[in-house]
Every structure is written in structure tokens, then in C-alpha cells.
Design a protein around this motif. Structure first.
Motif, short mmCIF file in Angstrom:
data_model
loop_
_atom_site.label_atom_id
_atom_site.label_comp_id
_atom_site.label_asym_id
_atom_site.label_seq_id
_atom_site.Cartn_x
_atom_site.Cartn_y
_atom_site.Cartn_z
N ALA A 199 -49.53 -94.41 114.48
CA ALA A 199 -48.48 -95.35 114.58
C ALA A 199 -49.21 -96.82 114.55
CB ALA A 199 -47.85 -95.17 116.28
N ASP A 200 -48.23 -97.65 114.23
CA ASP A 200 -48.44 -99.16 114.21
C ASP A 200 -49.55 -99.59 113.26
OD1 ASP A 200 -46.52 -99.47 116.29
OD2 ASP A 200 -48.07 -99.05 117.97
N GLY A 201 -49.84 -98.61 112.21
CA GLY A 201 -50.80 -99.02 111.20
C GLY A 201 -52.21 -98.44 111.52
N TRP A 202 -52.25 -97.43 112.61
CA TRP A 202 -53.64 -97.28 113.09
C TRP A 202 -53.59 -95.58 113.34
CZ3 TRP A 202 -58.19 -99.93 113.73
CH2 TRP A 202 -57.76 -101.18 113.96
N THR A 203 -54.64 -95.11 113.13
CA THR A 203 -54.75 -93.69 113.60
C THR A 203 -56.01 -93.52 114.51
OG1 THR A 203 -54.10 -92.76 111.21
CG2 THR A 203 -55.54 -91.18 112.49
N ALA A 204 -55.59 -92.49 115.52
CA ALA A 204 -56.53 -92.38 116.59
C ALA A 204 -57.01 -90.84 116.48
CB ALA A 204 -56.30 -92.73 117.91
N ARG A 205 -58.33 -90.53 116.07
CA ARG A 205 -58.59 -89.11 116.06
C ARG A 205 -59.78 -88.72 116.94
NH1 ARG A 205 -58.53 -86.36 110.41
NH2 ARG A 205 -57.24 -88.11 110.20
N VAL A 206 -59.55 -87.71 117.88
CA VAL A 206 -60.43 -87.24 118.89
C VAL A 206 -61.26 -86.12 118.05
CG1 VAL A 206 -60.98 -85.87 121.03
CG2 VAL A 206 -59.11 -87.72 120.81
N ILE A 207 -62.54 -86.39 117.93
CA ILE A 207 -63.54 -85.51 117.33
C ILE A 207 -64.68 -84.97 118.09
CG2 ILE A 207 -63.05 -86.60 115.08
CD1 ILE A 207 -65.64 -88.51 115.49
N LYS A 208 -65.26 -83.96 117.73
CA LYS A 208 -66.35 -83.30 118.68
C LYS A 208 -67.63 -84.14 118.19
CE LYS A 208 -68.33 -79.80 120.75
NZ LYS A 208 -68.69 -80.27 122.12
N ASN A 209 -68.28 -84.47 119.43
CA ASN A 209 -69.78 -85.32 119.38
C ASN A 209 -70.59 -84.06 118.96
OD1 ASN A 209 -72.00 -86.62 119.38
ND2 ASN A 209 -71.16 -87.71 121.26
N GLU A 210 -71.05 -84.18 117.78
CA GLU A 210 -72.03 -83.25 117.17
C GLU A 210 -73.46 -83.30 117.78
OE1 GLU A 210 -72.09 -83.11 112.80
OE2 GLU A 210 -69.97 -82.66 112.99
N ASP A 211 -73.75 -84.44 118.39
CA ASP A 211 -75.01 -84.65 119.08
C ASP A 211 -75.12 -84.11 120.55
OD1 ASP A 211 -75.83 -86.13 116.86
OD2 ASP A 211 -75.29 -88.16 117.64
N ASP A 212 -74.01 -83.92 121.13
CA ASP A 212 -74.02 -83.32 122.63
C ASP A 212 -72.71 -82.47 122.61
OD1 ASP A 212 -71.81 -84.98 123.37
OD2 ASP A 212 -73.22 -86.19 124.12
N ASP A 213 -72.51 -81.92 123.92
CA ASP A 213 -71.23 -81.17 124.08
C ASP A 213 -69.90 -82.08 124.45
OD1 ASP A 213 -72.66 -79.05 123.91
OD2 ASP A 213 -73.11 -79.01 126.37
N GLY A 214 -69.89 -83.56 124.27
CA GLY A 214 -68.73 -84.33 124.54
C GLY A 214 -68.02 -84.62 123.26
N TRP A 215 -66.82 -85.61 123.47
CA TRP A 215 -66.15 -86.06 122.48
C TRP A 215 -66.17 -87.27 122.05
CZ3 TRP A 215 -63.20 -81.92 120.15
CH2 TRP A 215 -63.20 -80.75 120.77
N ALA A 216 -65.85 -87.53 121.02
CA ALA A 216 -65.67 -89.14 120.74
C ALA A 216 -64.12 -89.60 120.20
CB ALA A 216 -66.46 -89.37 119.68
N VAL A 217 -63.87 -90.61 119.84
CA VAL A 217 -62.66 -90.98 119.54
C VAL A 217 -62.73 -91.79 118.39
CG1 VAL A 217 -62.10 -92.73 121.22
CG2 VAL A 217 -60.02 -91.84 119.89
N ALA A 218 -62.07 -91.69 117.18
CA ALA A 218 -62.19 -92.77 116.01
C ALA A 218 -61.05 -93.32 115.85
CB ALA A 218 -62.63 -91.93 114.99
N MET A 219 -61.24 -94.74 115.67
CA MET A 219 -59.83 -95.61 115.43
C MET A 219 -59.97 -96.12 114.06
SD MET A 219 -57.84 -95.46 118.06
CE MET A 219 -56.62 -96.92 117.30
#
Length: 173
Positions: free
Chosen positions: A32-52
Motif C-alpha cells: 500500500a501507499d507505494g510500499w511493499t512489506a514482506r516478512v521473510i525467513k532469516n536464513e542465518d538463524d531461526d528468526g524472521w526479517a521484514v523487507a521494505m
């Protein structure tokens, strides 16, 4: 450190980029509003990341850690407040980057002579094949006194500007 896979919106949806992108509000993908937020798997550990990703840009403006959900296995779903905060943060990152780039490419000093106050600017043109810079002098009214093309490596300082003025605006070496 978060691994950054290909995150271009075009990778999953060729129609995603641009002002006509449809609004999406999914747990791991918001657009929305000219942006995309995508939650992705952090391949370095068991966590998650978000890319804007700003629409039309090939790379994310911001990639950061994302919160785990209650089950401590899956990511917390995106929501309106989180998306708004991410847009604000990513916009600020881009703004700072633009300010830094502007500061690197545009320098200015003021030189007081016996007769006038002269503003000297250096504008670097980062052309891939033939970068150069323009050294320019203007008076207090903004009228151009001189302009000369110089090396993009020219170091503008009060001393170098004063030397240029004293040498009748001849091209510095």
C-alpha cells in the motif's frame, strides 16, 4: 546479520511495481501507499526479517529483524500499525541516504573579499563514463561570476575558493 534474498516485488508478481499496484494486506505481505512489506525467513538463524521495498525499486530500502509470533515459531503477522511504522522508518532511511548523497555531491563555501561576499559551489556529476565537477562563483545577489569544469576530485575549501577568485577564476590545476 540478515540474509537478503531477491526481494523485488516483481519477482513474485510482475504487476506489483508502480502506482497501480493493488493493495494487499496479508500476514506476511502488505502492499500500500507505494510500499511493499514482506516478512521473510532469516536464513542465518531461526528468526524472521521484514523487507521494505519502495514501488519501482529493485532493492529493499530497509531490511530488519521481525518479531516472532506467540508460538515462537512463526512470524508475528503484519498489521496496519506495524506497516505504517515500517513505511515511516524506510522513508526516513531513504531521506537520509538522499541527504548524504546530496552532501557528497554538492559543496559550498563563502569567501569574503575586500569588495564582496562570494559564494563558491562545487557540484559533482557522477557520470559512469566521464565524471566531472562544476565550480561556480556567485555574488550576494545570486548573479554568476564564473563557472569552470574541474575534476570530480577537486577539494573545495575556503582556501581553494579564495585562490580561484584571486586567480581571476582561471581553471584550478
Amino acid at each position: 546479520m540478515t540474509h537478503q534474498p531477491e526481494l523485488s516485488p516483481e519477482a513474485d508478481d510482475p504487476d506489483a511495481a508502480g502506482d497501480n499496484a493493488e493493495k494487499i494486506q496479508e500476514p506476511r505481505l502488505w502492499r500500500a501507499d507505494g510500499w511493499t512489506a514482506r516478512v521473510i525467513k532469516n536464513e542465518d538463524d531461526d528468526g524472521w526479517a521484514v523487507a521494505m521495498i519502495k514501488d519501482g525499486e529493485p532493492e529493499p530500502a530497509l531490511v530488519g529483524p521481525w518479531t516472532m509470533g506467540r508460538d515462537k515459531k512463526n512470524p508475528k503477522p503484519l498489521d496496519t500499525n506495524a506497516f505504517s511504522t515500517l513505511v515511516k522508518t524506510a522513508s526516513e532511511v531513504l531521506r537520509r541516504h538522499e541527504q548524504q548523497l546530496h552532501a557528497m555531491l554538492h559543496k559550498s563555501v563563502i569567501v569574503d573579499t575586500d569588495t564582496a561576499r562570494i559564494s563558491v559551489t562545487l557540484d559533482i556529476v557522477p557520470d559512469e563514463d566521464n565524471p566531472f565537477a562544476v565550480l561556480r562563483a556567485t555574488d550576494e545577489l545570486g548573479d554568476e561570476l564564473a563557472q569552470v569544469r574541474v575534476s570530480p576530485g577537486f577539494k573545495l575549501s575556503k582556501a581553494s575558493a579564495a585562490d580561484w577568485i584571486e586567480n581571476a577564476y582561471r581553471k584550478p590545476r
